[in-house]
Design a protein around this motif. Structure first.
Motif, PDB file in Angstrom:
ATOM      1  N   LYS A 134       0.850  -1.184   0.000  1.00 14.50           N
ATOM      2  CA  LYS A 134       0.000   0.000   0.000  1.00 14.50           C
ATOM      3  C   LYS A 134       0.896   1.248   0.000  1.00 14.50           C
ATOM      4  CE  LYS A 134      -2.437   1.226   3.864  1.00 14.50           C
ATOM      5  NZ  LYS A 134      -2.359   2.618   4.134  1.00 14.50           N
ATOM      6  N   ALA A 135       0.657   2.171  -0.913  1.00 17.27           N
ATOM      7  CA  ALA A 135       1.406   3.426  -0.978  1.00 17.27           C
ATOM      8  C   ALA A 135       0.754   4.433  -0.028  1.00 17.27           C
ATOM      9  CB  ALA A 135       1.387   3.967  -2.403  1.00 17.27           C
ATOM     10  N   PRO A 136       1.430   5.501   0.364  1.00 13.88           N
ATOM     11  CA  PRO A 136       2.826   5.801   0.053  1.00 13.88           C
ATOM     12  C   PRO A 136       3.733   5.562   1.258  1.00 13.88           C
ATOM     13  CG  PRO A 136       1.729   7.815   0.731  1.00 13.88           C
ATOM     14  CD  PRO A 136       0.744   6.689   0.923  1.00 13.88           C
ATOM     15  N   PHE A 137       5.037   5.542   0.974  1.00 12.56           N
ATOM     16  CA  PHE A 137       6.051   5.507   2.028  1.00 12.56           C
ATOM     17  C   PHE A 137       6.748   6.868   2.089  1.00 12.56           C
ATOM     18  CE2 PHE A 137       5.392   1.117   0.857  1.00 12.56           C
ATOM     19  CZ  PHE A 137       5.352   0.485   2.091  1.00 12.56           C
ATOM     20  N   ASP A 138       7.237   7.216   3.289  1.00 14.32           N
ATOM     21  CA  ASP A 138       7.923   8.501   3.480  1.00 14.32           C
ATOM     22  C   ASP A 138       9.423   8.390   3.188  1.00 14.32           C
ATOM     23  OD1 ASP A 138       5.473   9.600   4.531  1.00 14.32           O
ATOM     24  OD2 ASP A 138       5.914   8.486   6.379  1.00 14.32           O
ATOM     25  N   LEU A 139       9.955   7.192   3.437  1.00 13.70           N
ATOM     26  CA  LEU A 139      11.387   6.953   3.159  1.00 13.70           C
ATOM     27  C   LEU A 139      11.538   5.532   2.647  1.00 13.70           C
ATOM     28  CD1 LEU A 139      14.502   8.073   5.060  1.00 13.70           C
ATOM     29  CD2 LEU A 139      14.229   5.620   4.645  1.00 13.70           C
ATOM     30  N   LEU A 159       5.489   4.200  -5.232  1.00  8.76           N
ATOM     31  CA  LEU A 159       5.082   4.083  -3.824  1.00  8.76           C
ATOM     32  C   LEU A 159       5.434   5.345  -3.034  1.00  8.76           C
ATOM     33  CD1 LEU A 159       6.208   0.365  -3.273  1.00  8.76           C
ATOM     34  CD2 LEU A 159       3.859   1.205  -3.481  1.00  8.76           C
ATOM     35  N   SER A 160       5.679   6.461  -3.744  1.00 13.98           N
ATOM     36  CA  SER A 160       6.126   7.708  -3.109  1.00 13.98           C
ATOM     37  C   SER A 160       5.041   8.767  -3.098  1.00 13.98           C
ATOM     38  CB  SER A 160       7.314   8.283  -3.887  1.00 13.98           C
ATOM     39  OG  SER A 160       8.447   7.495  -3.697  1.00 13.98           O
ATOM     40  N   HIS A 161       5.275   9.813  -2.295  1.00 16.43           N
ATOM     41  CA  HIS A 161       4.501  11.051  -2.372  1.00 16.43           C
ATOM     42  C   HIS A 161       5.517  12.185  -2.502  1.00 16.43           C
ATOM     43  CE1 HIS A 161       5.724  11.941   1.760  1.00 16.43           C
ATOM     44  NE2 HIS A 161       5.357  10.722   2.088  1.00 16.43           N
ATOM     45  N   THR A 162       5.063  13.373  -2.780  1.00 18.20           N
ATOM     46  CA  THR A 162       5.991  14.506  -2.823  1.00 18.20           C
ATOM     47  C   THR A 162       6.637  14.611  -1.450  1.00 18.20           C
ATOM     48  OG1 THR A 162       4.616  15.620  -4.437  1.00 18.20           O
ATOM     49  CG2 THR A 162       6.187  16.995  -3.250  1.00 18.20           C
ATOM     50  N   GLY A 163       7.962  14.600  -1.400  1.00 15.22           N
ATOM     51  CA  GLY A 163       8.675  14.660  -0.128  1.00 15.22           C
ATOM     52  C   GLY A 163       9.290  13.338   0.279  1.00 15.22           C
TER      53      GLY A 163
END
Ligand code: DHB
Ligand code: MG
Length: 232
Positions: A134-139, A159-163
């Motif tokens: 399940k997305a997203p991951f922070d790192l 699997l990312s978001h902005t940041g």
């Protein structure tokens, strides 16, 4: 002294500095120490991050206040434990390991370190497991078979978001990364990964060489600075 992955005339000095830094700033706790011992007993390859590098990953998590972390390549869970310890309450780390024997050792090490409540180890080839997450991951920390780094980057972006911060280990490989004609599939994988990072307008990135007890290697780091283009 640990046998460095990449030999050098300065290996002993690099190791001594790592030992000095580790004692001062990244002291081992019982869980981390036991994990390295269990890994050695089980015959796992000693490719764990060093203690100062584990601490660096932990600091990245704190700097970013990351709550959901993805690790591709658990090995015996040493880096996993460093990162899990840095998570805030309610944080979650998912780590993927292809080799069931490594995962079994890792799960025990993670339990022994007291971080099972926030860590899930998924056993299987990362390219099979990644589509189920399940997305997203922070790192996202990429530290598995380097030949697949280009694929892992594509999944990391999905699997990312902005940041989101993306870190990749072992991108220098004793200097081999500078050899465009290298026949080593790991070097080719890292070079293609770096090329894709460099040309992706969604990423802002750098690469840093490191020396220490593992020899001469380094990390790539990128931050996702834009949403994916809208597809209509
Ligand atoms: C290797 C893999 C690693 O993840 C690492 O940190 C060092 C060496 C290797 O496969 O050689
Ligand atoms: Mg590594």
């Amino acid at each position: 002294m640990r046998i460095p992955d990449y030999p050098s005339a300065d290996a002993e000095k690099w190791s001594a500095v790592d030992e000095y830094f580790s004692h001062l700033l990244a002291p081992a706790d019982a869980g981390l120490e036991a994990a390295l011992q269990a890994n050695a007993r089980a015959g796992l390859p000693a490719h764990d991050v060093s203690a100062p590098q584990g601490k660096m990953l932990a600091l990245f998590i704190r700097m970013q206040q990351a709550k959901r972390v993805l690790e591709i390549g658990t090995l015996g869970g040493y880096s996993t434990i460093w990162m899990a310890r840095a998570l805030p309450a309610g944080g979650q780390l998912i780590s993927i390991e292809a080799e069931p024997r490594h995962a079994e050792v890792a799960v025990k090490n993670i339990a022994n370190a007291g971080v099972s409540d926030r860590v899930e180890v998924h056993v299987g080839a990362a390219l099979d497991v990644l589509p189920t997450l399940k997305a997203p991951f922070d790192l996202i920390f990429i530290d598995a078979d380097k030949k697949n780094n280009p694929h892992y980057l594509q999944w990391a972006l999905r699997l990312s978001h902005t940041g989101t911060v993306i870190i990749a280990d072992n991108i220098v490989r004793g200097g081999a990364v500078a050899d465009a004609d290298s026949a080593d599939p790991n070097v080719a994988g890292v070079r293609e990964f770096l090329r894709m990072v460099a040309e992706n307008p969604r990423l802002d990135a750098t690469a840093i060489q490191t020396t220490g007890e593992k020899g001469w290697d380094g990390f790539a780091m990128a931050v996702v600075i834009a949403e994916p283009p809208h597809i209509s």
